[in-house]
Design an enzyme around this catalytic site. Structure first.
Site, short mmCIF file in Angstrom:
data_model
loop_
_atom_site.label_atom_id
_atom_site.label_comp_id
_atom_site.label_asym_id
_atom_site.label_seq_id
_atom_site.Cartn_x
_atom_site.Cartn_y
_atom_site.Cartn_z
N ASN A 136 0.83 -1.20 0.00
CA ASN A 136 0.00 0.00 0.00
C ASN A 136 0.87 1.26 0.00
OD1 ASN A 136 -2.14 -1.76 0.10
ND2 ASN A 136 -2.34 -1.65 2.32
N VAL A 137 0.34 2.30 -0.59
CA VAL A 137 1.11 3.55 -0.69
C VAL A 137 0.60 4.59 0.30
CG1 VAL A 137 1.80 3.16 -3.09
CG2 VAL A 137 -0.38 4.33 -2.62
N HIS A 153 5.75 -0.40 -2.72
CA HIS A 153 5.24 0.34 -3.87
C HIS A 153 5.28 1.84 -3.68
CE1 HIS A 153 2.86 -3.49 -5.23
NE2 HIS A 153 4.16 -3.61 -5.35
N CYS A 167 19.53 18.48 -13.31
CA CYS A 167 20.14 19.81 -13.31
C CYS A 167 21.63 19.71 -13.64
CB CYS A 167 19.98 20.46 -11.93
SG CYS A 167 18.70 21.70 -11.97
N CYS A 189 15.71 24.18 -14.09
CA CYS A 189 15.81 23.34 -15.32
C CYS A 189 14.46 22.81 -15.77
CB CYS A 189 16.77 22.18 -15.06
SG CYS A 189 16.07 20.94 -13.94
N SER A 228 -4.70 -9.62 -3.17
CA SER A 228 -5.18 -10.62 -4.14
C SER A 228 -4.05 -11.56 -4.54
CB SER A 228 -5.71 -9.90 -5.38
OG SER A 228 -4.65 -9.12 -5.96
N ALA A 270 -9.90 -7.35 7.52
CA ALA A 270 -8.78 -6.99 8.40
C ALA A 270 -9.28 -6.44 9.73
CB ALA A 270 -7.92 -5.94 7.68
N1 APR Z 1 -10.06 -6.89 4.61
C1 APR Z 1 -9.18 -7.76 4.06
N2 APR Z 1 -9.08 -7.99 2.72
C2 APR Z 1 -9.93 -7.31 1.92
C3 APR Z 1 -10.88 -6.40 2.42
C4 APR Z 1 -10.92 -6.20 3.83
N3 APR Z 1 -11.79 -5.35 4.38
N4 APR Z 1 -11.58 -5.88 1.35
C5 APR Z 1 -11.05 -6.45 0.24
N5 APR Z 1 -10.07 -7.31 0.58
C6 APR Z 1 -9.22 -8.10 -0.30
C7 APR Z 1 -9.84 -8.47 -1.62
O1 APR Z 1 -10.56 -9.70 -1.50
C8 APR Z 1 -8.59 -8.63 -2.51
O2 APR Z 1 -8.12 -9.95 -2.44
O3 APR Z 1 -8.12 -7.27 -0.64
C9 APR Z 1 -7.57 -7.68 -1.88
C10 APR Z 1 -7.28 -6.45 -2.72
O4 APR Z 1 -6.68 -6.89 -3.92
P1 APR Z 1 -6.07 -5.82 -4.95
O5 APR Z 1 -7.06 -4.74 -5.19
O6 APR Z 1 -5.52 -6.60 -6.09
O7 APR Z 1 -4.90 -5.14 -4.13
P2 APR Z 1 -3.45 -5.70 -3.90
O8 APR Z 1 -3.43 -7.16 -3.72
O9 APR Z 1 -2.84 -4.88 -2.84
O10 APR Z 1 -2.77 -5.32 -5.30
C11 APR Z 1 -1.39 -5.30 -5.36
O11 APR Z 1 -1.58 -4.06 -7.43
O12 APR Z 1 -3.19 -2.55 -7.87
C12 APR Z 1 -1.82 -2.71 -7.81
O13 APR Z 1 0.03 -1.43 -7.05
C13 APR Z 1 -1.29 -1.84 -6.73
O14 APR Z 1 -0.24 -2.38 -4.62
C14 APR Z 1 -1.27 -2.76 -5.53
C15 APR Z 1 -0.95 -4.09 -6.16
#
Ligand code: APR
Length: 281
Positions: A136-137, A153, A167, A189, A228, A270
């Site tokens: 996460n950012v 990231h 520069c 620059c 994911s 979470a």
């Molecule tokens: N608690 C826990 N998990 C959750 C919740 C929650 N409240 N809500 C959603 N999720 C889960 C979803 O089921 C999914 O598996 O969080 C995950 C989010 O997945 P992505 O959107 O793909 O995010 P992430 O896995 O962090 O993606 C990695 O991809 O989008 C780019 O650079 C971006 O850092 C990111 C990277």
């Protein structure tokens, strides 16, 4: 090493699970997964080093959209590469700057959720035993007081030059003196200031990735929360930990692409799961 468990399991023998048996409250939070909870609690309690790999789901209950969710509304007409790549920034600096400014405002307005707080509280009461590796950012882990956070990231509130060392002058571009604008520029620059995040096609910060791989290979328990598992190399850290002998626990309301790496899968969010999981370990 227990195989992946979800739902009712036969209790493993020995002291490991004693004291971590599922409570009535656990069943309210975890449903059938309550039976696997003792395995997760025992793994964390018994680990000298716990690594927590977090993804966008970690911030969902703080109201921070995932990267893909952020591509909605006015931004839905753009390809992600137009908004999150060096080429996209050079093509239209204002558009990219505005997208990150809007997302950054969302981060500033957000607050750490109960999941962030539970991780930080555990780290405080178990000094030196937890490292968070985040995709996460945002800065919610840090604002919750998490002591050891590795950002793979980047930082959406961070700033850096688009062209490092552009520069020709003796003194490099001074970001604190950048000419105001959208985006700010170097007055000498014209170098552009860009968001401090990793864009498509860019390498992850080498030091953070090296340390993330090192801690994943040396931990006894890995907690994977809200990812994911679709984006590498971050997604590879769970398998690295498992191969090194760690117990892997996944917290996610849905299946992920790295579920096969889990010894224990807890289907929940979470903010629901982490306080209940960590409170008694
Ligand atoms: N608690 C826990 N998990 C959750 C919740 C929650 N409240 N809500 C959603 N999720 C889960 C979803 O089921 C999914 O598996 O969080 C995950 C989010 O997945 P992505 O959107 O793909 O995010 P992430 O896995 O962090 O993606 C990695 O991809 O989008 C780019 O650079 C971006 O850092 C990111 C990277």
């Amino acid at each position: 090493m227990t195989d992946a468990v979800t739902g009712p399991v036969t209790r493993a023998p020995g002291e490991a699970l004693r004291g971590y048996a599922a409570s009535v409250h656990d069943r309210e939070v975890f449903g059938p997964d309550a039976e696997t909870l003792p395995h997760a609690r025992a793994a964390i309690a018994g680990a000298r080093r716990v690594v927590v790999l977090t993804g966008a789901g970690m911030g969902a209950e703080s109201g921070i959209p995932t990267f893909r969710d952020a591509l909605t509304g006015l931004w839905s007409r753009f390809d992600p590469h137009e908004l999150a790549s060096v080429e996209g920034f050079r093509a239209d600096p204002q558009r990219v700057w505005d997208w990150y400014a809007e997302r950054g405002e969302g981060v500033r307005r957000a607050h750490p959720n109960a999941g962030h707080e539970a991780l930080a509280a555990w780290a405080r009461t178990h000094p030196g035993r937890m490292c968070v590796v985040t995709q996460n950012v945002d800065d919610l882990h840090q604002r919750a007081g998490q002591p050891d956070v590795l950002r793979l990231h980047g930082d959406i509130l961070g700033r850096r030059w688009l062209d490092e060392g552009r520069c020709r002058e003796r003194t490099p571009c001074d970001i604190t003196a950048a000419e105001p604008g959208r985006p700010p520029r170097c007055a000498r620059c014209g170098n552009l200031v860009r968001p401090g995040v990793v864009w498509f096609g860019e390498a992850l910060p080498a030091a953070a990735l090296d340390r993330a791989q090192q801690v994943a290979g040396a931990c006894e328990a890995m907690l994977v929360v809200g990812t994911s598992g679709a984006v590498w190399p971050a997604a590879g850290l769970a398998g690295l930990a498992r191969r090194a002998g760690a117990t892997v626990v996944i917290v996610n309301p849905q299946e992920s692409e790295i579920d096969a790496q889990a010894h224990v899968r807890l289907r929940g969010t979470a903010a629901q799961v982490l306080p209940a999981l960590l409170a008694r370990t």
